[in-house]
Design a protein around this motif. Structure first.
Motif, PDB file in Angstrom:
ATOM      1  N   ALA A 314     -31.614 -30.397 -33.449  1.00 11.05           N
ATOM      2  CA  ALA A 314     -30.184 -30.891 -33.804  1.00 11.05           C
ATOM      3  C   ALA A 314     -29.352 -29.555 -33.815  1.00 11.05           C
ATOM      4  O   ALA A 314     -28.180 -29.876 -33.809  1.00 11.05           O
ATOM      5  CB  ALA A 314     -30.907 -31.663 -35.247  1.00 11.05           C
ATOM      6  N   ASN A 315     -30.071 -28.643 -33.847  1.00  7.41           N
ATOM      7  CA  ASN A 315     -29.136 -27.185 -33.847  1.00  7.41           C
ATOM      8  C   ASN A 315     -28.774 -26.828 -32.584  1.00  7.41           C
ATOM      9  O   ASN A 315     -28.292 -25.670 -32.365  1.00  7.41           O
ATOM     10  CB  ASN A 315     -29.913 -26.037 -34.654  1.00  7.41           C
ATOM     11  N   VAL A 316     -29.182 -27.775 -31.697  1.00  8.20           N
ATOM     12  CA  VAL A 316     -28.871 -27.459 -29.876  1.00  8.20           C
ATOM     13  C   VAL A 316     -29.562 -25.988 -29.816  1.00  8.20           C
ATOM     14  O   VAL A 316     -28.843 -25.179 -28.735  1.00  8.20           O
ATOM     15  CB  VAL A 316     -27.341 -27.280 -29.695  1.00  8.20           C
ATOM     16  N   LYS A 317     -30.734 -25.512 -30.286  1.00 10.65           N
ATOM     17  CA  LYS A 317     -31.322 -24.537 -29.819  1.00 10.65           C
ATOM     18  C   LYS A 317     -33.031 -24.869 -29.827  1.00 10.65           C
ATOM     19  O   LYS A 317     -33.667 -24.320 -30.846  1.00 10.65           O
ATOM     20  CB  LYS A 317     -30.960 -23.146 -30.671  1.00 10.65           C
ATOM     21  N   ILE A 318     -33.279 -25.830 -29.205  1.00  7.38           N
ATOM     22  CA  ILE A 318     -34.691 -26.413 -29.204  1.00  7.38           C
ATOM     23  C   ILE A 318     -35.873 -25.121 -29.238  1.00  7.38           C
ATOM     24  O   ILE A 318     -35.686 -24.290 -28.310  1.00  7.38           O
ATOM     25  CB  ILE A 318     -34.976 -27.173 -28.287  1.00  7.38           C
ATOM     26  N   ASN A 319     -36.753 -25.357 -30.087  1.00 10.58           N
ATOM     27  CA  ASN A 319     -37.919 -24.155 -29.955  1.00 10.58           C
ATOM     28  C   ASN A 319     -38.968 -25.112 -29.546  1.00 10.58           C
ATOM     29  O   ASN A 319     -39.893 -25.895 -30.113  1.00 10.58           O
ATOM     30  CB  ASN A 319     -38.345 -23.777 -31.487  1.00 10.58           C
ATOM     31  N   LYS A 320     -39.012 -24.816 -28.222  1.00 12.25           N
ATOM     32  CA  LYS A 320     -40.105 -25.522 -27.477  1.00 12.25           C
ATOM     33  C   LYS A 320     -41.719 -25.391 -27.834  1.00 12.25           C
ATOM     34  O   LYS A 320     -42.480 -26.025 -27.509  1.00 12.25           O
ATOM     35  CB  LYS A 320     -39.965 -25.505 -25.995  1.00 12.25           C
ATOM     36  N   ASN A 321     -41.933 -24.195 -28.577  1.00 12.93           N
ATOM     37  CA  ASN A 321     -43.177 -23.800 -28.866  1.00 12.93           C
ATOM     38  C   ASN A 321     -43.583 -24.391 -30.197  1.00 12.93           C
ATOM     39  O   ASN A 321     -44.677 -23.774 -30.935  1.00 12.93           O
ATOM     40  CB  ASN A 321     -43.389 -22.299 -28.943  1.00 12.93           C
ATOM     41  N   SER A 322     -42.728 -25.080 -30.838  1.00 13.05           N
ATOM     42  CA  SER A 322     -42.795 -25.599 -32.182  1.00 13.05           C
ATOM     43  C   SER A 322     -44.144 -26.689 -32.378  1.00 13.05           C
ATOM     44  O   SER A 322     -44.891 -26.703 -33.376  1.00 13.05           O
ATOM     45  CB  SER A 322     -41.796 -26.613 -32.957  1.00 13.05           C
ATOM     46  N   VAL A 323     -44.444 -27.500 -31.315  1.00 12.33           N
ATOM     47  CA  VAL A 323     -45.524 -28.148 -31.142  1.00 12.33           C
ATOM     48  C   VAL A 323     -46.135 -28.168 -29.832  1.00 12.33           C
ATOM     49  O   VAL A 323     -45.741 -27.716 -29.092  1.00 12.33           O
ATOM     50  CB  VAL A 323     -45.201 -29.761 -31.318  1.00 12.33           C
ATOM     51  N   TRP A 324     -47.507 -28.552 -29.947  1.00 10.15           N
ATOM     52  CA  TRP A 324     -48.288 -28.592 -28.590  1.00 10.15           C
ATOM     53  C   TRP A 324     -49.549 -29.588 -28.657  1.00 10.15           C
ATOM     54  O   TRP A 324     -49.809 -29.770 -29.817  1.00 10.15           O
ATOM     55  CB  TRP A 324     -48.915 -27.165 -28.397  1.00 10.15           C
ATOM     56  N   TYR A 325     -49.787 -30.187 -27.631  1.00 10.85           N
ATOM     57  CA  TYR A 325     -50.816 -31.252 -27.666  1.00 10.85           C
ATOM     58  C   TYR A 325     -52.000 -30.357 -27.941  1.00 10.85           C
ATOM     59  O   TYR A 325     -52.624 -29.370 -27.667  1.00 10.85           O
ATOM     60  CB  TYR A 325     -50.917 -31.665 -25.994  1.00 10.85           C
ATOM     61  N   ASN A 326     -52.878 -31.400 -28.863  1.00  7.09           N
ATOM     62  CA  ASN A 326     -54.107 -30.700 -29.649  1.00  7.09           C
ATOM     63  C   ASN A 326     -55.362 -31.028 -28.973  1.00  7.09           C
ATOM     64  O   ASN A 326     -56.604 -30.801 -29.343  1.00  7.09           O
ATOM     65  CB  ASN A 326     -54.065 -31.189 -30.990  1.00  7.09           C
ATOM     66  N   GLY A 327     -55.303 -31.746 -27.810  1.00  7.83           N
ATOM     67  CA  GLY A 327     -56.408 -32.021 -26.882  1.00  7.83           C
ATOM     68  C   GLY A 327     -57.231 -33.295 -27.383  1.00  7.83           C
ATOM     69  O   GLY A 327     -58.147 -33.838 -26.682  1.00  7.83           O
ATOM     70  N   GLY A 328     -56.678 -34.118 -28.364  1.00  2.90           N
ATOM     71  CA  GLY A 328     -57.153 -35.362 -28.741  1.00  2.90           C
ATOM     72  C   GLY A 328     -56.713 -36.597 -28.117  1.00  2.90           C
ATOM     73  O   GLY A 328     -56.208 -36.530 -26.986  1.00  2.90           O
ATOM     74  N   SER A 329     -57.429 -37.770 -28.762  1.00  2.36           N
ATOM     75  CA  SER A 329     -56.662 -38.964 -28.227  1.00  2.36           C
ATOM     76  C   SER A 329     -56.675 -40.042 -29.512  1.00  2.36           C
ATOM     77  O   SER A 329     -57.216 -39.965 -30.457  1.00  2.36           O
ATOM     78  CB  SER A 329     -57.681 -39.514 -27.171  1.00  2.36           C
TER      79      SER A 329
END
Ligand code: AMP
Ligand code: GLY
Length: 429
Positions: A314-329
């Motif tokens: 929303a601040n037009v400065k996305i932090n792409k490292n904020s989340v990551w796939y945890n390997g689950g399903s």
């Protein structure tokens, strides 16, 4: 941070749950929310389409971020109203939300920028005769879509001329979809597996969340009417690294560029509804928000801080490292009222949620309410019974889901028995 989530379905329950885990969160409000979100934050009874009411609430409660769930307020311009008044919003502007709100806009944009999608023609109400002549001279099946949003009912797959004509008549002569049907898109029928991908973007940069597969039809084997979605699972094995790369390069990057070129910077969640054809992924539709029920399976597969991702976007400065796939399903089966997606009754007592829930099983509320102290049904799609496991094992995720659903009851409860099966059959081939 003080946060508002707008909406009242399973998607918003899932958003609330993920946001509530953030270290950045102070107060969480849901407008209007449901009994599930009421256990996580504070539900506030304001209509989702009452943008001025929502603005007033935000101004008097020092709200730092509004996350918009459903498309209607976005298409009507809630993001513009809130941002002009200094409130940060996760969700596109009115101009950018046209990608969902006007199918002809999205199709023309894709054509102009060479973004893969079904071949199509557009017809206006005044072109009634012309549209019929066109339909007499094409191959079937063909897909007829009302241009505007029509609560998921504006798409018809016609097997022959007569059913195509009925669909055109519904739009142009019977005005079944109001203005939304004054213009139609007639498009080529595509075959392949469907997948839903969420691109979280500030307009320039983006990340793709794990790919999901929705089950839109009411009955097993994709039979019967279209619904809002009867279940989903993620990640889907139909989307591998190579396909993800193609989605980024051929669909997401050019779409964001096209929107910037048109001075309609797209920020928020760009939902790409895709057909994985023999010629590569093609766009079936864009939505301007998170999908429902895909969100219910995608968000639990993210480690990190979702709120950080959304506020930096929303601040037009996305932090792409904020989340990551945890390997689950994760698998979600929707429990719906008898009669849905047509007429259904409300007010049926719901039991068994407490015994079904555990560390690997969540029950999202969608169409529920509290009446005389009891939890009762209050919509077509009532609950999303959702397993979340740490390993990427859809067979186990499916089993846990269906074990849990057998413990839940309300009169007339219906659900699909084949959620995940396309993926499981693929793996056994
Ligand atoms: P939409 O509302 O555009 O997502 O359409 C609803 C559903 O209709 C999609 O999820 C697809 O299953 C189907 N559909 C829409 N467009 C096409 C198409 N061009 N070819 C095949 N199926 C389609
Ligand atoms: N699951 C389909 C949608 O959210 O539009």
């Amino acid at each position: 941070m003080n946060v508002v989530i707008i909406g009242s379905g399973g998607r918003e329950h899932a958003l609330a749950l993920s946001v509530s885990k953030s270290k950045l969160l102070n107060k969480l409000f849901i407008i209007p929310g449901n009994p599930g979100t009421g256990k996580i934050g504070i539900n506030i009874l304001i209509d989702v389409n009452d943008s001025w009411g929502i603005l007033n609430f935000c101004l008097s409660n020092s709200i730092d971020l509004v996350i918009v769930g459903p498309e209607q307020p976005l298409i009507e311009g809630i993001s513009d109203i809130l941002s002009k008044n200094g409130i940060k919003v996760f969700g596109p502007s009115k101009e950018a939300a046209r990608l969902e709100g006007e199918k002809s806009f999205a199709k023309d944009l894709m054509k102009e920028y060479g973004i893969p999608t079904a071949a199509y023609e557009i017809f206006y109400k005044d072109d009634y005769e012309k549209s019929l002549t066109y339909l007499q001279n094409i191959k079937y099946p063909v897909v007829i879509k009302a241009n505007g949003i029509a609560a998921g009912k504006g798409v018809v797959i016609a097997e022959n001329y007569q059913s195509a004509k009925n669909a055109v008549d519904d739009c142009f002569l019977k005005h079944s979809f109001g203005n939304a049907g004054d213009k139609i898109v007639i498009e080529e029928f595509m075959t392949g597996q469907e997948a839903s991908i969420f691109a979280i973007t500030d307009g320039l940069d983006f990340i793709l969340l794990p790919a999901a597969q929705d089950h839109k039809r009411i009955f097993d084997g994709d039979k019967g009417k279209n619904t809002g979605g009867m279940g989903a699972y993620a990640p889907t094995p139909f989307v591998d690294e190579e396909i993800l790369f193609q989605i980024s390069q051929k669909i997401v990057i050019p779409t964001l560029k096209a929107m910037r070129d048109k001075s309609a910077n797209y920020s928020g969640c760009l939902y790409c509804g895709l057909m994985l054809t023999d010629e590569g992924p093609k766009v079936v539709e864009f939505n301007c928000r998170f999908g429902d029920p895909e969100t219910q399976v995608v968000l639990p597969l993210l480690d990190g801080d979702l709120l950080e991702l959304l506020i930096t976007t929303a601040n037009v400065k996305i932090n792409k490292n904020s989340v990551w796939y945890n390997g689950g399903s994760s698998a979600c089966v929707v429990a719906a009222s008898a009669g849905y997606p047509d007429k259904y009754e409300k007010g049926k007592v719901i039991s068994g949620i407490d015994i079904a829930e555990n560390d690997e099983l969540l029950v999202y509320h969608a169409g529920t309410s509290i009446k005389n102290g009891e939890l009762v049904t209050n919509g077509g799609r009532v609950l999303g019974i959702t397993s979340v496991i740490k390993e990427n094992n859809l067979k186990l995720a499916k089993q846990k889901c269906y074990d849990a659903i057998s413990k839940i009851h309300f009169d007339g409860m219906q659900f699909r028995k084949d959620i995940c099966d396309k993926a499981l059959n693929k793996n056994s081939n």
